[in-house]
Design an enzyme around this catalytic site. Structure first.
Site, PDB file in Angstrom:
ATOM      1  N   GLY A   1       0.996  -1.245   0.038  1.00 38.90           N
ATOM      2  CA  GLY A   1       0.209   0.112  -0.049  1.00 38.90           C
ATOM      3  C   GLY A   1       0.675   1.189  -0.005  1.00 38.90           C
ATOM      4  N   PHE A   2       0.316   2.568  -0.307  1.00 39.31           N
ATOM      5  CA  PHE A   2       1.082   3.570  -0.196  1.00 39.31           C
ATOM      6  C   PHE A   2       1.573   4.118   0.726  1.00 39.31           C
ATOM      7  CE2 PHE A   2      -0.103   8.353   0.541  1.00 39.31           C
ATOM      8  CZ  PHE A   2       1.142   8.942   0.003  1.00 39.31           C
ATOM      9  N   ILE A   3       1.206   3.888   2.132  1.00 35.92           N
ATOM     10  CA  ILE A   3       1.844   4.397   3.419  1.00 35.92           C
ATOM     11  C   ILE A   3       2.960   3.266   3.752  1.00 35.92           C
ATOM     12  CG2 ILE A   3       1.813   4.735   5.818  1.00 35.92           C
ATOM     13  CD1 ILE A   3      -0.917   6.449   5.047  1.00 35.92           C
TER      14      ILE A   3
ATOM     15  N   TYR B   1     -16.318   3.321   7.496  1.00 36.19           N
ATOM     16  CA  TYR B   1     -15.107   3.597   7.908  1.00 36.19           C
ATOM     17  C   TYR B   1     -14.368   4.009   8.927  1.00 36.19           C
ATOM     18  CZ  TYR B   1     -10.120   5.091   7.001  1.00 36.19           C
ATOM     19  OH  TYR B   1      -8.894   5.416   6.968  1.00 36.19           O
TER      20      TYR B   1
ATOM     21  N   LYS C   1     -12.460   1.790  12.202  1.00 37.01           N
ATOM     22  CA  LYS C   1     -11.054   2.249  12.765  1.00 37.01           C
ATOM     23  C   LYS C   1     -11.101   2.706  14.224  1.00 37.01           C
ATOM     24  CE  LYS C   1      -8.001   2.727  10.314  1.00 37.01           C
ATOM     25  NZ  LYS C   1      -6.920   1.532   9.999  1.00 37.01           N
TER      26      LYS C   1
END
Length: 335
Positions: A10-12, A152, A156
């Protein structure tokens, strides 16, 4: 150190893994390679990480408890950084089950793995979305987060709560960090910057929600990674004191939550103007109403991060957007 990072395709996760490897750590990555967005990006990120000597990858879903246990046994981690999740505020309106599965069941499996491995520090990614309908700004870690506006955000927040219970029951030192609109090279195609740049480059109109009267505490990816890497050594234990600092350390567990952001919100229209300047092209704009689940503004209080690490994100939107545009026109164009 040996560090297990979930979500390394993933991006991070990609950027964090690359930084940890450069710092001399051994990283074992775990990623499900889901098709939520262009899978070529994920494969390319892992390909880049795979060219180093400090990286091994396990490809499986978080919901696969046995596969995760195998990755943990392979790594024998000192630290687990849990970044993998089903991301995207708007997609949670379309496919809510994916969020419950990845963000709650998957996080539970990570907590169990951390407990069994006896890690020295468990770190979990959360989001500014947990602040939900809060109108008090800037957002402080000790503010109530009981009004999530999307599933979402709710999943979280559930991850934060579950990790607190494990920190209390099993004495697992745990840090949850809340991200604020992270952007930069190798970013996700579903995020505003990527969508805006792609549309403008292709002479297509962009959808500007909230009539442009929105603001975000944008955080450039290198700043975010710097914050996370510094927090690795900030194992929750003793409270932090100092003028203007309110610690979020739990009174009953070695658990803390930290905002990672610069505390400098930028309006949506100035953000778009920065993109136009970097591209040398003006955007065609469709002015749209607010979308379901959106908030008008995000604004972080970053004083706890500063007190813990001595660091506050400071890369400007102008510098960050320019770096993204350079990447989009070079590396991404070659995929």
């Amino acid at each position: 150190m040996r560090i297990l990072v979930t979500g390394t395709a993933g991006f991070i996760g990609f950027h964090l893994a690359r930084r940890l490897i450069a710092d001399g750590h051994m990283v074992v990555g775990f990623d499900g390679m889901t098709t939520y967005y262009d899978i070529r990006l994920k494969h390319k990120r892992h390909e880049i990480l795979g060219k180093t000597n400090g990286f091994r990858a396990h490809i499986a879903m978080l919901e696969d408890k046995d596969a995760l246990a195998k990755a943990v046994a392979d790594c024998q981690p000192d630290v687990i950084v849990h970044l993998a999740a089903q991301a995207g505020v708007r997609y949670s309106l379309e496919n809510p089950e994916a969020y419950v599965s990845a963000n709650m069941v998957g996080t539970f499996n990570v907590l169990e793995a951390a407990r069994e491995a006896g890690v020295k520090h468990l770190m979990l990614a959360s989001t500014s979305s947990v602040y939900g309908g809060n109108e008090k700004m800037p957002f402080m870690e000790t503010d109530l987060t009981d009004a999530p506006m999307t599933l979402y955000a709710a999943t979280k927040k559930a991850g934060e709560s579950m990790s607190h219970s494990y920190a209390h029951l099993w004495k697992i030192p745990t840090t949850c960090f809340r991200f604020f609109t992270v952007y930069g090279p190798w970013g996700r195609p579903d995020m505003a910057l990527f969508k805006f740049v792609k549309a403008i480059e292709e002479d297509q109109p962009i959808d500007v929600y909230g009539e442009g009267k929105m603001g975000r505490d944008f955080t450039y990816i290198d700043d975010l990674v710097e914050g996370i890497t510094r927090l690795v050594d900030c194992v929750p234990g003793q409270p932090v004191t100092g003028e203007g600092v309110t610690d979020s350390l739990s009174p009953v567990a070695p658990w803390r939550v930290v905002n990672i952001a610069g505390g400098q919100p930028v309006g949506l229209m100035p953000f778009i103007e920065t993109i136009e300047k970097c591209l040398g092209k003006e955007a065609k704009k469709n002015m749209m109403p607010m979308q379901m689940g959106d908030v008008r503004e995000t604004f972080a209080d970053a004083s706890l991060l500063k007190a813990l690490t001595g660091f506050t994100p400071e890369i400007s939107v102008e510098e960050g957007v320019s770096a993204f545009v350079d990447w989009y026109r070079t590396d991404y164009a070659k995929l």
